[in-house]
Motif scaffolding. Structure first.
Motif, PDB file in Angstrom:
ATOM      1  N   ILE A  10      41.779 -44.680   2.456  1.00 20.62           N
ATOM      2  CA  ILE A  10      41.552 -43.519   3.205  1.00 20.62           C
ATOM      3  C   ILE A  10      42.153 -43.291   4.526  1.00 20.62           C
ATOM      4  O   ILE A  10      42.553 -42.109   4.768  1.00 20.62           O
ATOM      5  N   PHE A  11      42.551 -44.222   5.238  1.00 21.27           N
ATOM      6  CA  PHE A  11      43.391 -44.198   6.417  1.00 21.27           C
ATOM      7  C   PHE A  11      44.842 -43.538   6.028  1.00 21.27           C
ATOM      8  O   PHE A  11      45.333 -42.871   6.611  1.00 21.27           O
ATOM      9  N   LEU A  12      45.342 -44.091   4.821  1.00 20.23           N
ATOM     10  CA  LEU A  12      46.772 -43.557   4.324  1.00 20.23           C
ATOM     11  C   LEU A  12      46.824 -42.333   3.798  1.00 20.23           C
ATOM     12  O   LEU A  12      47.557 -41.697   4.394  1.00 20.23           O
ATOM     13  N   ARG A  13      45.429 -42.028   3.420  1.00 16.22           N
ATOM     14  CA  ARG A  13      45.635 -40.421   2.935  1.00 16.22           C
ATOM     15  C   ARG A  13      45.359 -39.348   4.008  1.00 16.22           C
ATOM     16  O   ARG A  13      46.010 -38.573   4.137  1.00 16.22           O
ATOM     17  N   LEU A  14      44.748 -40.118   5.205  1.00 18.57           N
ATOM     18  CA  LEU A  14      44.776 -39.090   6.314  1.00 18.57           C
ATOM     19  C   LEU A  14      45.883 -38.963   7.010  1.00 18.57           C
ATOM     20  O   LEU A  14      46.368 -38.257   7.632  1.00 18.57           O
ATOM     21  N   GLY A  46      41.452 -32.095   8.174  1.00 22.33           N
ATOM     22  CA  GLY A  46      40.256 -31.759   7.724  1.00 22.33           C
ATOM     23  C   GLY A  46      40.130 -31.505   6.350  1.00 22.33           C
ATOM     24  O   GLY A  46      38.866 -31.834   5.575  1.00 22.33           O
ATOM     25  N   SER A  47      40.841 -30.964   5.596  1.00 19.57           N
ATOM     26  CA  SER A  47      40.804 -30.589   4.205  1.00 19.57           C
ATOM     27  C   SER A  47      40.856 -32.093   3.448  1.00 19.57           C
ATOM     28  O   SER A  47      39.948 -32.169   2.358  1.00 19.57           O
ATOM     29  N   ALA A  48      41.682 -33.032   3.877  1.00 20.28           N
ATOM     30  CA  ALA A  48      41.898 -34.186   3.227  1.00 20.28           C
ATOM     31  C   ALA A  48      40.473 -35.049   3.559  1.00 20.28           C
ATOM     32  O   ALA A  48      40.128 -35.530   2.404  1.00 20.28           O
ATOM     33  N   LEU A  49      39.967 -34.965   4.568  1.00 18.24           N
ATOM     34  CA  LEU A  49      38.729 -35.605   4.848  1.00 18.24           C
ATOM     35  C   LEU A  49      37.589 -34.983   4.115  1.00 18.24           C
ATOM     36  O   LEU A  49      36.656 -35.806   3.471  1.00 18.24           O
ATOM     37  N   ILE A  50      37.676 -33.687   3.758  1.00 16.35           N
ATOM     38  CA  ILE A  50      36.476 -33.245   2.927  1.00 16.35           C
ATOM     39  C   ILE A  50      36.772 -33.608   1.636  1.00 16.35           C
ATOM     40  O   ILE A  50      35.718 -33.711   0.990  1.00 16.35           O
TER      41      ILE A  50
END
Length: 228
Positions: A10-14, A46-50
């Motif tokens: 998750i952290f790497l994607r954000l 924000g889009s990635a988090l959603i």
């Protein structure tokens, strides 16, 4: 079956969303556009988090037939339009900010792709977005110049017949007026007449400006190439 995301993933994607959004934002910031560095980063994160939340909710409630990982993320596509609309400004006959609004919408797509783990798609999309904003901008201006489109913004006294006089002067040079709009100036007896015109290549623009400036009622003349 969708794999459960680890905290590291998750952290790497954000983090990747921050980088890709920042690259697009840097291009916008360097050109002094309304939505710059931080705005594009926030949209992408924000889009990635959603998208990540959508995936995790699906994993959590996948036993339910109503679970759909695309349902929440789909709202980003429509919701980002409100943010993009805030960057669009109408200035006389010119509409500015359309490219920035489109870039925000595209960056939202990049964020969704990162959040879903589509790394190749998100990186490729970012590269193409930056190329479109930078290289094709030069091409677009070149096309506008070759077409002879020019923007004239003329400050005149607010009295009957002023627009007609301007049209008469431009007609002497075979300049074809495409669009006209008027902006009223608060607390002043003056107005701005905005003209979009097609100018023949053999016309001396400085001579046209001098002629307009010498016309009674004209206070100021500004002439620019037509561009996005």
């Amino acid at each position: 079956m969708i794999q459960i995301l680890s905290q590291t993933e998750i952290f790497l994607r954000l983090l990747l969303a921050t980088l890709l959004g920042g690259l697009v934002g840097w291009e916008r910031e360097s050109n002094s556009r309304p939505a710059g560095f931080r705005t594009n980063i926030l949209v992408c994160i924000g889009s990635a988090l959603i998208m990540i939340v959508s995936i995790k909710l699906y994993v959590l409630f996948q036993a339910s037939r109503a679970a759909d990982p695309s349902r929440i993320a789909a709202q980003v596509v429509s919701g980002i339009g409100f943010l993009g609309a805030g960057t669009i400004i109408r200035e006389g006959f010119s509409v500015k900010g359309l490219t920035t609004a489109a870039s925000l919408w595209a960056v939202a797509g990049v964020g969704l792709a990162v959040g879903a783990g589509f790394y190749f798609s998100s990186i490729s999309g970012t590269v193409l977005i930056i190329l479109t904003l930078s290289i094709l901008n030069t091409v677009e201006h070149s096309i506008a110049q070759k077409s002879g489109l020019k923007n004239l913004r003329i400050k005149v006294f607010d009295q009957p017949g002023e627009v007609g006089k301007l049209g008469s002067v431009l007609g002497d040079y075979n300049i074809h007026i495409i669009d006209v709009s008027i902006d009223h100036i608060r607390n002043e007896p003056n107005i701005y007449v905005n003209l979009q015109a097609r100018v023949p290549s053999d016309v001396n623009q400085n001579q046209v400006i001098q002629h307009l400036a010498q016309t009674s009622g004209v206070i100021q003349v500004e002439w620019k190439d037509s561009g996005s």
